[in-house]
Enzyme design. Structure first.
Site, PDB file in Angstrom:
ATOM      1  N   HIS A  16     -34.042 -34.106 -30.589  1.00  0.00           N
ATOM      2  CA  HIS A  16     -34.082 -32.743 -31.101  1.00  0.00           C
ATOM      3  C   HIS A  16     -32.773 -32.306 -31.737  1.00  0.00           C
ATOM      4  CE1 HIS A  16     -37.510 -31.984 -28.041  1.00  0.00           C
ATOM      5  NE2 HIS A  16     -37.878 -32.695 -29.071  1.00  0.00           N
ATOM      6  N   SER A  29     -40.567 -31.077 -18.565  1.00  0.00           N
ATOM      7  CA  SER A  29     -41.862 -30.518 -18.173  1.00  0.00           C
ATOM      8  C   SER A  29     -43.004 -31.294 -18.826  1.00  0.00           C
ATOM      9  CB  SER A  29     -41.929 -29.048 -18.578  1.00  0.00           C
ATOM     10  OG  SER A  29     -41.662 -28.943 -19.971  1.00  0.00           O
TER      11      SER A  29
END
Ligand code: NAD
Ligand code: APR
Length: 252
Positions: free
Chosen positions: A119, A191
């Protein structure tokens, strides 16, 4: 009854070729809030307001003020025992790659070498029009926001991947290659709800890798793809895991 940590350590020591995938959870113990946890960053802000191309077009100064605030938190943060344990594992020659969704650069600061930043990196900014990029070692002054390109005077943007944007091609290809040849996928503090990063454990597993997960709570991956779930904080579990791996390697 061997503990799950010992079972995981034995697999890592025996198989090697570990692909590591980390998320915000590994940096939580360095004082950097995660995105979706109870203290999650998004809780205080709506993601649409901040980490999207539309939000940046609508209000570049607001987006820059948020990233500058995150840079201040990250500038004060230090790598924790979880980051350092991964450096140890890499020094043992067991880590093929360290794929991170984090933009905080803490893996590199801890000494990890082969880091793939899916990212981007919060310390890098790039021009929205020309190829100019810059790497800061401290947050830009508030009055300079939104910063402009010294070459073409267009807006600079944070060199991170926003919602709705694809992962940089080379980062994704390197991550994919590593996941496809991994014998172990070690998933830490994510997550597992953001794609395409969350695809990597599935890709590794369908090619015969064992998936080991470390998280304080079960993630979207746990029931689907995880073979060994080690519940706990990365800064506590990872050092334990690496100690067991070292013992097993020296015992052989
Ligand atoms: P998205 O729905 O916009 O894009 C992801 C979807 O597109 C997935 O369903 C995936 O199948 C597909 N996709 C995108 N690129 C792909 C690729 N190279 N290979 C295969 N499939 C691909 O997802 P999103 O949740 O809106 O976020 C997009 C990206 O932005 C994610 O990587 C997310 O983690 C990132 N992001 C970064 C920040 C940050 O601050 N660094 C904040 C928010 C989101
Ligand atoms: N040790 C291990 N895991 C932890 C810890 C800890 N000390 N603290 C929190 N966690 C776990 C949480 O249980 C959660 O599953 O880390 C995970 C953090 O999840 P997110 O906040 O969703 O972070 P992440 O998975 O990295 O988000 C993916 O989404 O917003 C985008 O681009 C951004 O990279 C980010 C991506």
């Amino acid at each position: 009854l061997t503990s799950d940590v010992e079972r995981a350590a034995r697999l890592i020591a025996k198989r090697g070729h570990v692909a590591v995938l980390t998320g915000a959870g590994i940096s939580a113990d360095s004082g950097i809030p995660t995105f979706r946890g109870k203290d999650g960053l998004w809780r205080r802000f709506r993601a649409e307001e901040l980490a999207t191309p539309e939000a940046f077009r609508r209000n570049p100064r607001l987006v820059w003020e948020w990233y500058r605030w995150r840079m201040e938190i990250i500038a004060r943060a230090q790598p924790n025992e979880g980051h350092y344990a991964l450096v140890e594992l890499e020094k043992l020659g067991l880590v093929d790659c360290l794929i991170t969704q984090n933009v905080d650069g803490l893996h590199q600061r801890a000494g990890s070498k082969n880091v793939i930043e899916l990212h981007g990196n919060i310390w890098r900014a790039r021009c929205t029009k020309c190829s100019y990029t810059i790497v800061w070692d401290e947050p830009p002054p508030l009055e300079s926001l939104p910063p402009r390109c010294p070459r073409c005077n267009n807006l600079l943007r944070p060199d991170v991947v926003w919602f709705g944007e694809p992962i940089p091609e080379d980062a994704w290809n390197n991550a994919l290659k590593c996941a496809m040849s991994a014998r172990v996928m070690l998933v830490i503090g994510t997550s597992g709800v953001v794609y395409p990063a969350a695809l990597l454990p599935y890709i590794a597993r369908e090619r015969g890798a064992v998936v080991i997960e470390i998280n304080v709570e079960r993630s979207a991956l746990t029931d689907d793809v995880t073979d060994i779930f080690l519940r706990g904080r990365a800064s506590e579990v990872l050092p334990q895991l690496v100690r067991h791996v070292k013992n097993m390697l020296s015992a052989n």
